[in-house]
Design a protein around this motif. Structure first.
Motif, PDB file in Angstrom:
ATOM      1  N   LEU A  78       0.841  -1.189   0.000  1.00 34.58           N
ATOM      2  CA  LEU A  78       0.000   0.000   0.000  1.00 34.58           C
ATOM      3  C   LEU A  78       0.880   1.244   0.000  1.00 34.58           C
ATOM      4  N   ARG A  79       0.520   2.230  -0.792  1.00 34.55           N
ATOM      5  CA  ARG A  79       1.242   3.500  -0.832  1.00 34.55           C
ATOM      6  C   ARG A  79       0.250   4.623  -0.596  1.00 34.55           C
ATOM      7  N   LEU A  80       0.625   5.545   0.271  1.00 33.73           N
ATOM      8  CA  LEU A  80      -0.183   6.723   0.564  1.00 33.73           C
ATOM      9  C   LEU A  80       0.547   7.919  -0.022  1.00 33.73           C
ATOM     10  N   ILE A  81      -0.098   8.613  -0.930  1.00 31.11           N
ATOM     11  CA  ILE A  81       0.505   9.793  -1.549  1.00 31.11           C
ATOM     12  C   ILE A  81       0.029  11.016  -0.778  1.00 31.11           C
ATOM     13  N   CYS A  82       0.982  11.846  -0.340  1.00 29.55           N
ATOM     14  CA  CYS A  82       0.620  13.014   0.464  1.00 29.55           C
ATOM     15  C   CYS A  82       1.428  14.239   0.044  1.00 29.55           C
ATOM     16  N   TRP A  83       0.959  15.372   0.482  1.00 31.67           N
ATOM     17  CA  TRP A  83       1.537  16.675   0.140  1.00 31.67           C
ATOM     18  C   TRP A  83       1.593  17.518   1.404  1.00 31.67           C
ATOM     19  N   PHE A  84       2.645  18.304   1.559  1.00 32.73           N
ATOM     20  CA  PHE A  84       2.810  19.201   2.695  1.00 32.73           C
ATOM     21  C   PHE A  84       2.712  20.628   2.189  1.00 32.73           C
ATOM     22  N   PRO A  85       1.583  21.314   2.425  1.00 30.31           N
ATOM     23  CA  PRO A  85       1.440  22.695   1.957  1.00 30.31           C
ATOM     24  C   PRO A  85       2.467  23.611   2.613  1.00 30.31           C
ATOM     25  N   PRO A  86       2.941  24.612   1.886  1.00 25.34           N
ATOM     26  CA  PRO A  86       3.915  25.557   2.459  1.00 25.34           C
ATOM     27  C   PRO A  86       3.199  26.631   3.279  1.00 25.34           C
ATOM     28  N   SER A  87       2.928  26.351   4.533  1.00 26.71           N
ATOM     29  CA  SER A  87       2.245  27.323   5.372  1.00 26.71           C
ATOM     30  C   SER A  87       2.747  27.186   6.802  1.00 26.71           C
ATOM     31  N   PRO A  88       2.606  28.261   7.589  1.00 23.07           N
ATOM     32  CA  PRO A  88       3.063  28.189   8.977  1.00 23.07           C
ATOM     33  C   PRO A  88       2.335  27.106   9.772  1.00 23.07           C
TER      34      PRO A  88
END
Length: 129
Positions: A78-88
């Protein structure tokens, strides 16, 4: 870290929960996904470097996305694709999940395009709030 997820991911969760009723393997996948989400909550910010379970997706599109894996489980990848928004107040956004065991590397061929669309939708929805 606060973990948010896309509508697409929510639909996938619903489908996986229904599949969990049919087999031992089907029950194992949602359990692994829950483990992965809990693990993602422990990440304090976007990583500076890759780890055994969290790696950059080389096929990212406009946005850099990461793939999270789980400890070895026979027959499941299983692979979980995620993103980290550039915000404080950084949050991790779970975009979608895929079963690399059955799809192989074909799964990664569409990651960039799929992730970009979901991220842009997430940005629009959160800009309005």
């Amino acid at each position: 870290m606060e973990v948010h997820w896309s509508n697409d991911f929510d639909r996938q969760l619903t489908r996986l929960e229904k599949e969990a009723e049919w087999s031992d393997r089907g029950r194992r996948v949602p359990a692994l996904l829950a483990f992965m989400l809990r693990d993602l909550q422990r990440v304090p910010r976007e990583p500076d470097e890759e780890s055994a379970m969290l790696k950059r997706v080389r096929q990212s599109g406009r946005y850099e996305v990461w793939r999270q894996s789980h400890p070895f489980e026979p027959g499941i990848a299983l692979r979980l694709i995620c993103w980290f928004p550039p915000s404080p107040n950084t949050v991790a956004v779970a975009l979608f999940t895929g079963e690399k065991a059955s799809m192989g590397d074909v799964f990664y061929d569409s990651v960039g395009t799929r992730a970009d669309k979901i991220i842009e939708q997430w940005i629009r929805e959160h800009r309005e709030q």
